[in-house]
Scaffold this active site. Structure first.
Site: not given
Ligand code: RFL
Ligand code: PHB
Length: 385
Positions: A72, A196, A288, A292
């Protein structure tokens, strides 16, 4: 059991670290709380910065992302009855984002680790960290894993950060008076680029996963039960918030998944203690809105890989000692950007007419001044490493 780097958590941070270390001849074991299926199905982020895409490509795990990811070159801001495009190709030439689901990145990394005989132990409920300032060890299911260092990649609710004694870490936090309802639907996106939308009914985001699957988010009250949102209500509310510009019609379709995510900003400093290094959500959380979180996790792991490589090659701990300080500069830039995007686009207290005028003023500025739009664009596609 013995390994060089014991990694807690098989999210993007832990898996990518294990993969990058393997490419440098450094051995690791990943211990994960949940089963493989759960890790591969968890629907979360979707936006990859240019630097994240480059790193996945350079490290040999970008093949499917290049085929299925959606590049994009802009996003749309919608407010006050009109739409405004932020054109990355003009403002930050040569840099773009790629829309590719986090669970697809996780699937690709798990496949790469297993193909290289990498060790990931899924479904271990009782991981504990020991003696991280002396001889680090991880215990789980009656086994002991001795390691040179431990990488705490276990997300915000993991065990690594809480295993650091009180008083070592300072935390910095901000809560927001709303949450996001995330929705995945089997329907072609009604837009080519992410939208957005700020509306008097609250924020809405139209994103996507593929030409057949759309991703949406709605601002909802904090702690909102997902049961309050039957499918018909979701489509009605998305329509009311997104069809706020003339000529835009939202397509609806079967809803595949829905969940509520709290919005929070959080930083733990320093991101290290003894031979324990925290990476990704274990050390910091962003709301989110700026897309980032995943990208910051990747950036931490990149710094940690270089520091470990240097340590094993030379015996010098200089880069490891500087790990937290190296990461925190980028972390705080992303914290500010994510807080700013969140503050700009959500509906706060309906009685705060002054705050609403400030938002409108800044949105007008961002959509009319090239300098202001460039600030948004360069942060959104990701600052250079
Ligand atoms: P994760 O993905 O939470 O992975 C952590 C892993 O550790 C496990 N765990 C354990 N394992 C062993 N022993 C324990 N006691 C444990 N406790 C937990 C978990 O099961 C899991 O497998 O962390 P990590 O690797 O640091 O990754 C971070 C990302 O997942 C997170 O920052 C993003 O998802 C945030 N986020 C977004 N980030 C972006 O860069 N671009 C986006 O568009 C974006 N959109 C989002 C998001 C997060 C969202 N939610 C649900 C919080 C949209 C949403 C809705
Ligand atoms: C997504 O596609 O999950 C998404 C995109 C943009 C955001 C957050 C999540 O700012």
């Amino acid at each position: 059991m013995r390994t060089q780097v014991g990694i807690v958590g098989a999210g993007p941070a832990g898996l990518l670290l294990s993969h990058l270390l393997h490419l440098r001849g450094i051995d690791s074991v990943v211990l994960e709380l949940r089963d493989r299926d759960h890790c591969e199905r968890r629907v979360r982020a979707g936006v990859l910065e240019q630097g994240t895409v480059d790193l996945l490509n350079e490290s040999g795990v970008g093949e499917r992302m290049r085929r299925e990811g959606l590049p994009h070159h802009g996003i749309e801001l919608r407010y006050g009855g009109s739409a405004h495009r932020i054109p990355f190709e003009k403002l930050v030439p040569g840099r773009a984002i790629t829309v590719y689901g986090q669970q697809e990145v996780v699937k690709d990394l798990i496949a790469a680790r297993l193909a290289a005989s990498g060790k990931i132990v899924f479904d271990v409920p009782d991981v504990a960290l020991h003696d991280v300032t002396g001889s680090p060890r991880l215990t789980f299911g009656g086994e002991t894993l001795e390691c040179d260092v431990i990488a705490g990649c276990d997300g915000f609710h993991g065990v690594s950060r809480p295993s650091i004694p009180d008083g070592v870490i300072s935390t910095f936090e901000r809560d927001y008076p709303f949450a996001w309802l995330g929705v995945l639907a089997r329907v072609p996106p009604s837009t080519e680029e992410l939208v957005y939308a700020r509306t008097p009914r609250g924020f809405a985001l139209h994103s996507m996963r593929s030409p057949e699957v759309s991703r949406f988010y709605l601002q909802v009250p904090p702690d909102e039960p997902v049961g309050n949102w039957p499918d018909e209500r979701i489509w009605a509310e998305l329509g009311a918030r997104l069809e706020s510009v003339p000529g835009f019609a939202l397509q609806s379709g079967p809803i595949l998944e829905k969940s509520v995510t709290p919005m929070r900003s959080f930083v733990a400093e320093p991101m290290q203690y003894g031979r324990l290094y925290l990476a990704g959500d274990a050390a910091h959380i962003v709301p989110p809105t700026g897309a980032k979180g995943l990208n910051l996790a990747v950036a931490d792991v990149r710094v940690l890989t270089a520091a470990l490589e240097h340590w094993y090659a030379t015996g010098s701990a200089d880069l490891l000692d500087a790990y937290s300080a190296s990461c925190l500069k980028r972390v705080w830039r992303a914290q500010h950007f994510s807080w700013w995007m969140t503050t700009l686009l959500h509906t706060f207290d309906h009685d705060d007419a002054y705050g609403e005028r400030l938002q409108t003023s800044y949105l007008d500025y961002v959509t009319s001044s090239e300098a202001a739009a460039t600030t948004l664009a360069e942060n959104y596609v990701g600052m250079p490493w």
